[in-house]
Design a protein around this motif. Structure first.
Motif, PDB file in Angstrom:
ATOM      1  N   GLU A 159       0.578   6.353   1.151  1.00 43.76           N
ATOM      2  CA  GLU A 159       0.351   7.242   2.277  1.00 43.76           C
ATOM      3  C   GLU A 159      -1.147   7.410   2.516  1.00 43.76           C
ATOM      4  O   GLU A 159      -1.600   7.430   3.669  1.00 43.76           O
ATOM      5  CB  GLU A 159       1.012   8.587   2.001  1.00 43.76           C
ATOM      6  CG  GLU A 159       1.341   9.332   3.259  1.00 43.76           C
ATOM      7  CD  GLU A 159       2.031  10.650   2.978  1.00 43.76           C
ATOM      8  OE1 GLU A 159       2.294  10.947   1.797  1.00 43.76           O
ATOM      9  OE2 GLU A 159       2.290  11.379   3.945  1.00 43.76           O
ATOM     10  N   ALA A 160      -1.897   7.519   1.423  1.00 44.85           N
ATOM     11  CA  ALA A 160      -3.349   7.629   1.565  1.00 44.85           C
ATOM     12  C   ALA A 160      -3.887   6.370   2.236  1.00 44.85           C
ATOM     13  O   ALA A 160      -4.723   6.435   3.139  1.00 44.85           O
ATOM     14  CB  ALA A 160      -4.002   7.827   0.194  1.00 44.85           C
ATOM     15  N   ASP A 163      -2.359   4.402   4.215  1.00 41.23           N
ATOM     16  CA  ASP A 163      -1.944   4.420   5.619  1.00 41.23           C
ATOM     17  C   ASP A 163      -2.867   5.294   6.450  1.00 41.23           C
ATOM     18  O   ASP A 163      -3.304   4.914   7.546  1.00 41.23           O
ATOM     19  CB  ASP A 163      -0.494   4.927   5.697  1.00 41.23           C
ATOM     20  CG  ASP A 163       0.123   4.739   7.078  1.00 41.23           C
ATOM     21  OD1 ASP A 163      -0.373   3.875   7.832  1.00 41.23           O
ATOM     22  OD2 ASP A 163       1.086   5.441   7.406  1.00 41.23           O
ATOM     23  N   THR A 164      -3.194   6.468   5.922  1.00 33.88           N
ATOM     24  CA  THR A 164      -4.050   7.374   6.696  1.00 33.88           C
ATOM     25  C   THR A 164      -5.469   6.844   6.829  1.00 33.88           C
ATOM     26  O   THR A 164      -6.235   7.339   7.634  1.00 33.88           O
ATOM     27  CB  THR A 164      -4.115   8.774   6.062  1.00 33.88           C
ATOM     28  OG1 THR A 164      -4.567   8.639   4.719  1.00 33.88           O
ATOM     29  CG2 THR A 164      -2.770   9.452   6.070  1.00 33.88           C
ATOM     30  N   LEU A 165      -5.823   5.858   6.009  1.00 37.30           N
ATOM     31  CA  LEU A 165      -7.142   5.246   6.156  1.00 37.30           C
ATOM     32  C   LEU A 165      -7.066   4.031   7.073  1.00 37.30           C
ATOM     33  O   LEU A 165      -8.019   3.268   7.180  1.00 37.30           O
ATOM     34  CB  LEU A 165      -7.684   4.822   4.791  1.00 37.30           C
ATOM     35  CG  LEU A 165      -8.025   5.991   3.877  1.00 37.30           C
ATOM     36  CD1 LEU A 165      -8.409   5.502   2.498  1.00 37.30           C
ATOM     37  CD2 LEU A 165      -9.152   6.808   4.472  1.00 37.30           C
ATOM     38  N   GLY A 166      -5.941   3.842   7.703  1.00 38.33           N
ATOM     39  CA  GLY A 166      -5.802   2.727   8.624  1.00 38.33           C
ATOM     40  C   GLY A 166      -5.486   1.414   7.933  1.00 38.33           C
ATOM     41  O   GLY A 166      -5.545   0.358   8.551  1.00 38.33           O
ATOM     42  N   ILE A 167      -5.148   1.472   6.643  1.00 41.99           N
ATOM     43  CA  ILE A 167      -4.774   0.239   5.947  1.00 41.99           C
ATOM     44  C   ILE A 167      -3.323  -0.089   6.283  1.00 41.99           C
ATOM     45  O   ILE A 167      -2.462   0.797   6.269  1.00 41.99           O
ATOM     46  CB  ILE A 167      -4.950   0.419   4.421  1.00 41.99           C
ATOM     47  CG1 ILE A 167      -6.441   0.584   4.096  1.00 41.99           C
ATOM     48  CG2 ILE A 167      -4.351  -0.749   3.656  1.00 41.99           C
ATOM     49  CD1 ILE A 167      -6.723   1.029   2.680  1.00 41.99           C
ATOM     50  N   ASN A 168      -3.059  -1.336   6.591  1.00 43.56           N
ATOM     51  CA  ASN A 168      -1.707  -1.742   6.966  1.00 43.56           C
ATOM     52  C   ASN A 168      -0.890  -1.961   5.691  1.00 43.56           C
ATOM     53  O   ASN A 168      -0.920  -3.025   5.079  1.00 43.56           O
ATOM     54  CB  ASN A 168      -1.779  -3.015   7.803  1.00 43.56           C
ATOM     55  CG  ASN A 168      -0.438  -3.376   8.387  1.00 43.56           C
ATOM     56  OD1 ASN A 168       0.608  -2.995   7.859  1.00 43.56           O
ATOM     57  ND2 ASN A 168      -0.457  -4.091   9.490  1.00 43.56           N
TER      58      ASN A 168
END
Lengths: 373, 501, 315
Positions: free
Chosen positions: C186-187, C189-194
């Motif tokens: 989730e972290a 994801d929130t950093l824009g990592i796919n």
């Protein structure tokens, strides 16, 4: 950070509702429907494979079906082959309910088989029920002890039971081979024990077919397991730990104790599976005898969705695949190992209910647990 | 100039409507509070703005241009950053690694850690966010972790910063520091959206405030032109009914006594030599900012956590170990986290109602269940406590939060306990259920039971308790009567013992 | 007898054999490291090795080129892993169950197809294999020359892959993203990592590595495929990965240790020294259990290992 055991990490099979009721029945039916769909899909994929390679699919499945169900002999073979899978299926399914993955059924089965054979070598002169019962008891105890090890390791140190079980499988196979070859080897090239005494051989229920009373024991066990999970406090504790270990602790349940017991109970089932193979098929312990009963048990448990009667059906299916495969090879000239392909496909498909649902579009309005704070 | 405009945003989760046709306009450079009760839809709305959720309908404009935000990286590239209530940090990675992941500093394709550390140190200095760039996140304090979260957003050049309940985990001192940081960000031209359910913080930090209730916007107001009372009214939709009727009660003999209780934690001592007595017919409230040892105290009293020293007695008899021994002597426990401890969501209502009694007569005899007894008990309790559920066979997962909590309260109070340990009993439930639960606790009090109430909601503690203990950093720092003022208690909770007297 | 045993243990030829034997295990271990660092438990390593071995042999048989065979092995391993990652990541299949399914499917498919291709169930006919090479200068150096002077090219490529894998995982932006995904998706994801891409990439890379390791088994060494020839090496790789703390170099070290014990045991067996060889074969598994139980070093798997993550509320 602690490892989250949320719903999605639980085996799919652990998800059926715990108490029986109309709602539970309906959800069980949905689950079984998904399993049936997975089987159909696996057969379709296998058919495509056969077509690609130029085989006659209709003949293949026809001969497979006939082999499995077309005659008394075929049915007996199906039931005979289903018997050990029924038990290894329960070995996995019982642990599932407590949120644990017993991938160690294979190793437990080996110890059960060895213990069973060693006792069955010595029961000369005892009445048949005892001569059969004692070795099976030994098999259950051996399976319990070996099965409890990953439970104890998990409870004491947090070591993941999947990995320790895999390691213990290899150790069990090497150790039973070593013990057999070193201390109990019958003359000859093969690492195997002497033949067990005649009284310990499991009685046949249909003479001449090889089908033994093991299958009856299996069905009795299914009823026992169903009762255990629906109607006993210990079964309640198992499932409470499986669904929400913190709430279980709150309810006075020691989740560590349950972890050990659940793996141990699973071990009993796998051990008995090994015992039944010794008493009804091999009539001795043979090193490395298992064609992967323990691993197929995972498939059986998952396909049966943890539901005791689902496990029975799934074991029958795999038994049928096994016996049908022989006749397919004979009549359609297609190597019987195709049935293993079907098994593998079934497991992968059943592991992903989301995929199956998407395919049949059984999209019920689903409330996902979301943080809306 | 508008930084963010949300038009007609609607978001459903199954049958639950989390946001209903929400309109929200945030002006550039302001601190804008989103105020609402738990479950009002604040976080969902901001997760939509940040691209973690997709709205079912509605549109978004950022900096006066239409914006299509499908994933967090869309939001990031629009200059939006979000600090989540539950930190999105990897404990075993360093501060720098946590900050740069996804926007790494690299040289020839390899990570350039030295350059990254330098960048982050500079950025931290600029906003005075004191934090060691090379430290592992698991080794720094919660306040520092929050600064790392803010750094993550700033590092991605966020102009619009969403802070989700940022003070929930902070000590009062850390809260002051955070407010300083927010003011600095504002003076630097940043826009801050601040999610909270606390009136005082809203009044202290915001320029404007938008009140949400049941997923819909109630109103947007200029903070300077409103009052806490007005905001509270809008938040809950009626005059706050926390002034519950608490008739005088006959306080009797001591039922629960705790002496010199200490509980160790991973980081030292969580509870330090706490003593108190709860008497029959009395509600003893324990107030405190969350994370000051209340959870450890709760778990120690109910037998879910080892104590390092001290004694606990009920009616003078020392308690054995484990929760079972507690139930035997008539202790009931409403746990602070119902989904974690209180229920097994996959179990049916009937099965959840025997959690803790599953081995006891009449539900089970020699370990075998009596389905009849279990179901009769369930029907009776559900009817008596007004738990709304489809049937007693329905999984508890399908109940609303309020009804799940009612179920827990019903189960515990139907044991006919002598002592009730009620922890955060109304967390995350709707106003109706709050009132109901408060009345149930008062009824127990009237029936001469001893009730220990541990709650982070100061209003709740003040409304229900006969006496109030204030807990701070694992100790009881003061005892006050129920008419103690809010500000005095607030100061005590913040650790300002000297000033408070 | 003890003297002879010591002579075998401290023998450079044993070491040479150990490095050779560790090749598929170390590759599987690294496959496991990538997969698990991205949060996907990979029990299917065994099946991916087996598919690689089979495809390698078939490719080599069909084209007569061991190199093309190797490439086919790598591709087949990757393809198997792709099936696995689609089911685990997209359809949220339970990782362990799907992994078991992959293993059974791989065993069934390879055993079945070998009968289709070669009309035999057991051992395939000989196919073109990759010859060992002698490295001119190194092979003349006294000790080192005996150990790695003459080895299969697979061994050299394996060592290069391990080092490269370590660099990728710990020294590049992609590696940081993989590690973050396995710890806290989730972290990430929130950093824009796919997150989905990272998981697919890591699992498929792991499958390709297993495919390469499998190709070594069939055409890097004996030049034949035999039924179920992975023979537990994938599970050993799983163990080596944990033993090596989810680090490719650690995994190689563990694989070498395991293989060394095995090499000693095999040599003693050929010398007809009656040591209980099954007990020696148990050692790797026992050691791994001890490690897992925290007996020697604290093992710490990626925090979100085995979890599913889906971004967004889903509509």
């Amino acid at each position: 950070m602690t490892r989250k055991t949320d719903e999605t990490t639980l085996p799919a099979g652990a998800r059926s509702r715990p108490s029986s009721s109309s709602e539970a029945v309906r959800s069980a039916l949905t689950e079984l429907g998904l399993s049936a769909f997975a089987i159909v899909l696996a057969l379709v994929i296998s058919a495509l494979l056969m077509v690609t390679l130029g085989y006659n699919v209709a003949l293949a499945y026809q001969s497979m079906f006939r082999g499995a169900f077309g005659s008394l002999h075929g049915i007996s073979q199906t039931l005979l082959r289903a018997t050990p899978l029924l038990f290894t299926g329960f070995a996995v399914a019982i642990a599932f309910r407590a949120g644990l993955f017993n991938i160690g059924a294979e190793g437990q089965l080996y110890w059960g088989a060895l213990a069973c054979a060693l006792v069955a070598l010595t029961v000369e002169g005892l009445p048949q029920p005892i001569a059969v019962g004692l070795p099976l008891l030994a098999a259950g105890i051996a399976g319990f002890l070996w099965g409890a090890v990953p439970g104890i390791l998990k409870a004491k140190t947090g070591a993941h039971e999947v990995i320790t079980s895999i390691m213990l499988n290899s150790i069990a196979i090497f150790a039973t081979t070593h013990i057999t070859s070193r201390y109990f080897k019958a003359p000859g090239a093969v690492d195997q024990t002497e033949r067990i005494v005649a009284a310990a051989v499991m009685p046949q229920i249909i003479p001449g077919t090889g089908l033994t009373a093991g299958i009856l024991l299996g069905v009795a066990i299914a009823a026992l397991v169903a009762w255990f999970f629906g109607h006993t406090a210990l079964g309640y504790d198992f499932q409470a730990v499986g669904r929400n270990a913190d709430a279980a602790e709150y309810g006075g349940v020691s989740s560590k104790r349950i972890q050990v017991l659940a793996m141990g109970f699973g071990g009993i089932m796998a051990g008995v599976a090994g015992g039944i193979v010794v008493l009804s098929l091999l009539n001795r312990f043979v090193a490395n005898f298992s064609p992967g009963y323990g691993f197929t048990g995972i498939a059986v448990a998952v396909l049966g969705r943890g539901n005791p009667w689902g496990v029975v059906l799934a074991a029958l299916l795999f038994g049928a695949l096994d016996s049908g495969g022989m006749s397919m090879q004979l009549f359609a000239r297609i190597p019987s190992d195709l049935t293993i392909v079907v098994q593998g496909l079934v497991i992968i498909l059943v592991a992903a209910p989301a995929a199956l649902r998407a395919m049949v579009r059984w999209r019920k309005p689903k409330v996902e647990p979301v943080d809306v704070a | 100039m508008h930084a963010v405009e949300l038009h007609d945003i609607t978001k459903r989760f199954g049958t639950l409507v989390a946001n209903k046709a929400v309109h929200l306009t945030v002006t550039r450079g302001e601190v804008h509070c989103l105020l609402g009760e738990n479950g009002a839809g604040k976080t969902t709305l901001m997760k939509i703005l940040f691209g973690l959720y997709q709205a079912d309908s509605g549109s978004i404009r950022v900096n006066e241009k239409p914006a299509l935000i499908r994933r967090p990286d869309d939001a990031i590239s629009l200059g939006i950053g979000m600090v989540h209530q539950h930190f999105m940090l990897v404990p075993r990675l360093t501060v720098t690694e946590n900050v740069i992941a996804g926007s790494e500093v690299s040289r020839n394709g390899f990570l350039d850690m030295n350059a990254a550390v330098e960048d982050i140190t500079k950025l931290a200095e600029r906003y005075r966010l004191r934090v060691a760039a090379r430290a592992r996140v698991e080794n720094i304090s919660v306040g520092q972790q929050q600064r790392v979260e803010i750094l993550k957003a700033l590092y991605r050049k966020a102009d619009i910063l969403i802070l989700d309940e940022p003070t929930a985990v902070l000590t009062p001192q850390e809260t002051d520091d955070l407010f300083e940081i927010i003011r600095r960000l504002k003076s630097d031209g940043k826009t801050v959206i601040f999610i909270t359910h606390k009136l005082r913080e809203t009044m202290a930090i915001s320029d404007r405030v938008t009140v949400l209730r049941d997923g819909a916007v109630v109103d947007t107001l200029n903070t300077a032109e409103t009052t806490p009372a007005e905001l509270a009214r809008r938040m809950v939709g009626r005059d706050v009914l926390l002034r519950v009727e608490r008739p005088p009660s006959d306080i009797g003999e001591p039922l629960l006594a705790v002496r010199d209780l200490s509980v160790a934690s991973r980081f030292g001592t969580a509870v330090e030599s706490i003593s108190f007595t709860v008497r029959a017919g009395e509600i003893l409230g324990i107030a405190g900012v969350e994370g000051n040892g209340q959870l450890e105290l709760e778990e120690a009293i109910v037998g879910l956590r080892k104590v390092s020293s001290g004694t606990m007695t009920v009616r003078g008899k020392e308690l054995g170990s484990g929760p079972d021994a507690r139930r035997m002597v008539g202790m009931a426990h409403i746990p602070s986290d119902r989904l974690r401890r209180g229920v097994v969501p996959d179990f049916s209502v009937a099965w959840n109602l025997i959690l803790g009694s599953q081995w006891r007569s009449p539900f089970s005899r020699n370990g075998a269940f009596s389905r009849k007894q279990i179901n009769e008990h369930a029907e009776r309790v559900v009817a008596q406590y007004g738990v709304r559920c489809g049937s007693i066979e329905a999984p508890v997962r399908s109940l609303s939060g309020g009804n799940q909590q009612k179920l827990v309260v019903a189960r515990e109070l139907s044991r006919k306990p002598e002592v009730v340990i009620a922890c955060q009993p109304t967390r995350g439930v709707d106003v109706g259920a709050i009132e109901y639960i408060h009345n149930q606790l008062l009824a127990m009090r009237a029936a001469g039971k001893a009730i220990l109430l541990i709650s982070a909601e100061l209003d709740e503690v003040r409304a229900l308790s006969d006496r109030i203990l204030v807990m701070y950093e694992g100790r009881i720092v003061a005892e006050r009567s129920s008419d103690a003022g809010e500000s005095e208690l607030g100061l005590l909770m913040a650790g300002h013992q000297a000033e408070a007297g | 007898m003890w003297l002879e045993i010591l002579a075998v243990i401290f023998n450079l030829r044993t070491l040479n054999a150990a490095i050779r034997m560790s090749t598929p295990i170390a590759l599987a271990a690294m496959g496991g490291a990538f997969s698990e660092r991205a949060g996907v438990i990979n029990i299917g390593l065994e099946g991916m090795l087996l598919v690689g071995a089979f495809a390698g042999a078939v490719g080599s048989y069909a084209t007569g080129s061991a190199l093309l065979g190797t490439l086919l092995g790598v591709a087949a391993g990757a393809a198997t892993a792709a099936v696995f990652s689609i089911f685990t990541v997209e359809f949220r299949a339970n990782h362990v169950v799907a992994g078991v399914g992959i293993n059974i499917l791989a065993l069934g498919l390879t055993t079945w197809l070998m009968q289709v291709v070669w009309r035999t169930r057991g051992i395939s006919p000989a196919v073109a294999r990759v010859q060992s090479i002698r490295i001119p200068l190194i092979s003349d150096i006294p000790v080192i020359g005996q150990v790695i002077g003459v080895q299969s090219p697979f061994v050299f490529v394996m060592i290069a892959l391990i080092v490269g894998g370590w660099v990728l995982l710990f020294r590049t932006p992609l590696g940081l993203r993989i590690r973050m995904t396995g710890e806290h998706p989730e972290a990430a994801d929130t950093l824009g990592i796919n997150v989905r891409f990272i998981k697919h990439f890591s699992v498929i890379l792991g499958g390709a590595l297993c495919g390469f390791g499998g190709a070594y088994l069939s055409i890097g060494n004996i030049g034949r495929f035999s039924m179920g020839m992975s023979a537990g090496r994938g599970f050993m790789g799983l163990a080596a990965n944990i033993f090596g703390q989810w680090n490719p170099i650690g995994g190689l070290g563990a694989s070498m240790l395991f293989s060394y014990a095995d090499a000693v045991q095999i040599r003693l067996q050929t010398m007809e020294i009656a040591l209980p060889h099954q007990i020696i074969q148990m050692i790797p598994y026992l050691l791994t259990i001890v490690i897992l139980a925290g007996g020697v070093v604290k093992s710490r798997p990626p925090a979100a290992l085995g979890n599913h993550y889906r971004s967004g509320g889903g509509t």
